[in-house]
Design an enzyme around this catalytic site. Structure first.
Site, PDB file in Angstrom:
ATOM      1  N   GLU B  61      57.448  51.083  51.750  1.00 54.91           N
ATOM      2  CA  GLU B  61      57.204  49.812  51.235  1.00 54.91           C
ATOM      3  C   GLU B  61      56.038  49.146  52.191  1.00 54.91           C
ATOM      4  O   GLU B  61      55.243  48.613  51.742  1.00 54.91           O
ATOM      5  CB  GLU B  61      58.203  49.244  51.225  1.00 54.91           C
ATOM      6  CG  GLU B  61      59.180  49.451  50.205  1.00 54.91           C
ATOM      7  CD  GLU B  61      60.197  50.447  50.767  1.00 54.91           C
ATOM      8  OE1 GLU B  61      60.398  50.735  51.897  1.00 54.91           O
ATOM      9  OE2 GLU B  61      61.029  50.884  50.067  1.00 54.91           O
ATOM     10  N   ASP B 120      75.595  47.086  43.689  1.00 55.47           N
ATOM     11  CA  ASP B 120      74.830  47.871  44.960  1.00 55.47           C
ATOM     12  C   ASP B 120      75.263  46.969  46.128  1.00 55.47           C
ATOM     13  O   ASP B 120      75.511  47.781  47.328  1.00 55.47           O
ATOM     14  CB  ASP B 120      73.569  47.895  44.734  1.00 55.47           C
ATOM     15  CG  ASP B 120      72.986  48.937  43.908  1.00 55.47           C
ATOM     16  OD1 ASP B 120      73.848  49.986  43.742  1.00 55.47           O
ATOM     17  OD2 ASP B 120      71.831  49.000  43.582  1.00 55.47           O
ATOM     18  N   ARG B 170      67.736  41.991  37.566  1.00 57.59           N
ATOM     19  CA  ARG B 170      68.265  42.811  36.674  1.00 57.59           C
ATOM     20  C   ARG B 170      68.941  42.665  35.614  1.00 57.59           C
ATOM     21  O   ARG B 170      68.953  43.623  34.652  1.00 57.59           O
ATOM     22  CB  ARG B 170      68.986  43.903  38.001  1.00 57.59           C
ATOM     23  CG  ARG B 170      69.717  45.102  37.380  1.00 57.59           C
ATOM     24  CD  ARG B 170      70.467  46.055  38.415  1.00 57.59           C
ATOM     25  NE  ARG B 170      70.834  47.182  37.876  1.00 57.59           N
ATOM     26  CZ  ARG B 170      72.257  47.306  37.846  1.00 57.59           C
ATOM     27  NH1 ARG B 170      73.126  46.383  38.100  1.00 57.59           N
ATOM     28  NH2 ARG B 170      72.787  48.490  37.046  1.00 57.59           N
TER      29      ARG B 170
END
Lengths: 288, 317
Positions: B61, B120, B170
């Site tokens: 990144e 997660d 999400r």
């Protein structure tokens, strides 16, 4: 520009470096002196830049640099060198060097675009970012079918930053063969010799393992060798691989008491030391 | 209370995917970059239609931000995409030097922000990103509320010359904003006009604020609900105007209480118009694994908490 003329520019640039750092009593003379020959050769001989002048007689600077060769300085702490070369090349008045690192100056401690100093395309100083930026610029040139080159200079200590290796991996994967990186391999960093602080080991083998083509520059303080290395590097472009010049230099080159030691990485000379240094560096273009 | 209904539910990240797909067709300067999360960022259509303008950077990144800066200073409009966690804290220094300080026209577009990332867990549930990006000079920070608004914001930021942090998520959420809306950076959207309390909400919490408004209406409380999709620059005028009318405020965000929308609103009010404020957000803790609904319930980021905060703040008037 011929070799002797490049040497003359280099001598003046070295004076500029020492005088800037002395005047603000801060800055980084060691790496600046060591990289002088290469950056002078790039701007005064190798790179194609926009030669158009503005109303004040200075070079017109267009940040996008379409149709031009671009140079990024990743090891931004050698800003006194960058500023001197840009000013001597005609981007801004040489007298502005007297404002280096002082309040309300465009010549910030580390290169910045924020004050709109002509010639600077991105800020640098926090190490490890320049190669990534250069990759983006090289990618952009390929996208718009601009056949000029992107040069980027990094320090050898800087190779300890993880981001460098992200970009070292990126460039060959995307076949950025218009990219020429130059590593100032002077073997010194702030805390001491690089092999003691954090050994880089064999940078040539590392870059080759990542898919780069390499050029050895055994003496980056010999103008003939510098020019020859750039010729070799250019000959290796366009073959699917980025190219790195592994440039051996002496930190502090040109001022005897600054040479070969990390002690002048980020220290300014006092009045007496300035005189000693200036006695070793001839005036060639006139002091600012 | 103005009625909001929805016929469809989608994730805001799909709004981003739809927006950048449209940009792919309309703006040849737009380039998408991604750090090995193409499917999560819904980039499939853009990549299929513009393969030459997509750059895969791999799991790197920091390099993605630098490459984006290089593209931007060369005249392109890079959209650097990854999860919010990896597009903020992980690359703060890269954004700071190569993007914000250098004034490069990079759009950092990040998904999976906040608790609603879900299972997660806390390693990926960034709840500090708005604070970090708000603190950064010259950064614009946007957190749209549904699919349509995210799509509109994605398209709108291409016409703005400067760094942007665009945050979305999400979970599948109701689509309740207009599909033909014009997104204006820094201009708050009044969801419902009211007189008893101002609810300033951002992101996924806007829908919860609407649900809260319906509950409050039954209690005879007339709530003004304002969608602050742009955290920075903040729409000071809209906030002060509403607070001067209702004289009490509730803020709601899927973010830490420290440094987010609530703090921004409090800073504005305390300087201009001291007003009682209650803040909905995560209180100085990390998240954990669970379904989005379970997490929003456990950490008090839903209509129920907003209703409770409204009662509390009205009592403080």
């Amino acid at each position: 520009m011929e070799i002797q003329d490049l040497k003359n520019v280099g001598a003046q640039v070295r004076r500029d470096i020492v005088r800037q750092v002395h005047s603000s009593q801060s800055g980084h003379p060691g790496g600046s002196l060591g990289c002088t020959d290469m950056v002078v050769a790039l701007y005064f001989r190798e790179m194609k830049i926009n030669e158009n002048k503005n109303a004040e007689g200075f070079l017109q600077f267009v940040r996008e640099g379409i149709g031009e060769d671009l140079f990024f300085l990743s090891n931004g702490h050698i800003s006194p060198l960058f500023y001197s070369v840009l000013a001597r090349r005609g981007y801004f008045p040489v007298s502005e060097m007297s404002t280096f690192r002082k309040i309300n100056s465009r010549l910030q401690g580390h290169p910045a675009t924020h004050e709109h100093l002509p010639g600077i395309r991105v800020a640098s100083g926090s190490l490890g970012q320049g190669l990534s930026v250069a990759c983006g610029a090289a990618y952009a040139k390929r996208l718009r079918k601009d056949d000029r080159f992107v040069y980027v200079m990094m320090g050898d200590g800087e190779q300890q930053e993880g981001q460098v290796w992200e970009a070292v991996q990126f460039a060959p994967h995307h076949k950025l063969d218009n990219l020429i990186a130059i590593i100032d391999w002077n073997g010194q960093q702030i805390d001491g010799p690089t092999e003691v602080v954090m050994n880089n080991l064999d940078l040539k083998a590392k870059y080759e393992a990542f898919g780069w083509d390499t050029v050895d520059l055994d003496n980056g303080n010999n103008m003939e060798h510098v020019v020859e290395s750039l010729k070799q590097a250019k000959a290796k472009t366009g073959k699917g691989k980025p190219v790195v010049i592994l440039m051996r230099t002496g930190m502090g080159y040109g001022v005897d008491y600054m040479m070969g030691t990390h002690k002048w990485h980020g220290a300014a000379p006092n009045d007496d030391q300035l005189l000693v240094a200036l006695n070793q560096l001839p005036v060639t273009l006139g002091d600012y | 209370m103005k009625k909001y209904t929805f016929t469809d539910k989608k994730d805001t990240r799909s709004g981003f995917g739809a927006g950048i797909a449209e940009l792919g067709r309309s703006n040849p300067k737009v380039i998408a970059l991604c750090a090995d999360l193409v499917a999560s960022l819904k980039l499939d259509t853009f990549i299929k239609e513009n393969p030459e303008r997509f750059i895969q950077v791999g799991i790197a990144e920091a390099n993605m931000i630098g490459v984006s800066a290089g593209l931007a200073l060369s005249g392109y409009i890079p959209y650097a995409t990854t999860f919010a966690n990896f597009g903020s804290g992980r690359v703060y220094d890269q954004i700071r030097q190569s993007v914000a300080y250098s004034g490069t026209n990079v759009k950092i577009c990040v998904s999976h922000a906040g608790l609603t990332l879900g299972e997660d867990g806390a390693t990926h549930q960034i709840l500090e990103d708005l604070a970090m990006m708000r603190a950064m000079p010259e950064m614009t920070v946007i957190n749209p509320c549904d699919y349509n608004q995210t799509k509109a914001a994605t398209i709108a930021i291409a016409d703005y010359n400067g760094p942007v942090y665009l945050r979305f998520g999400r979970p599948v959420m109701p689509i309740f904003t207009a599909d033909d809306q014009k997104f204006e950076i820094g201009k708050a959207w009044t969801v419902n006009e009211g007189k008893d309390v101002s609810i300033f909400a951002t992101g996924h919490l806007v829908w919860e604020a609407i649900l809260a408004g319906e509950i409050l209406e039954q209690e005879g409380i007339d709530a003004e609900i304002i969608n602050i999709h742009t955290i920075k620059p903040l729409d000071n005028e809209a906030i002060l105007k509403s607070a001067s009318k209702t004289r009490c405020v509730v803020t709601a965000e899927e973010h830490q209480l420290n440094g987010g929308l609530g703090d921004a609103v409090c800073q504005l009010l305390s300087r201009n118009m001291p007003t009682p404020v209650e803040m909905i957000g995560v209180n100085n803790s990390f998240g954990e694994s669970g379904t989005p609904a379970q997490l929003m319930e456990k950490y008090g980021l839903n209509a129920k908490s907003i209703v409770e905060s409204v009662r509390k703040v009205i009592a403080r008037k």
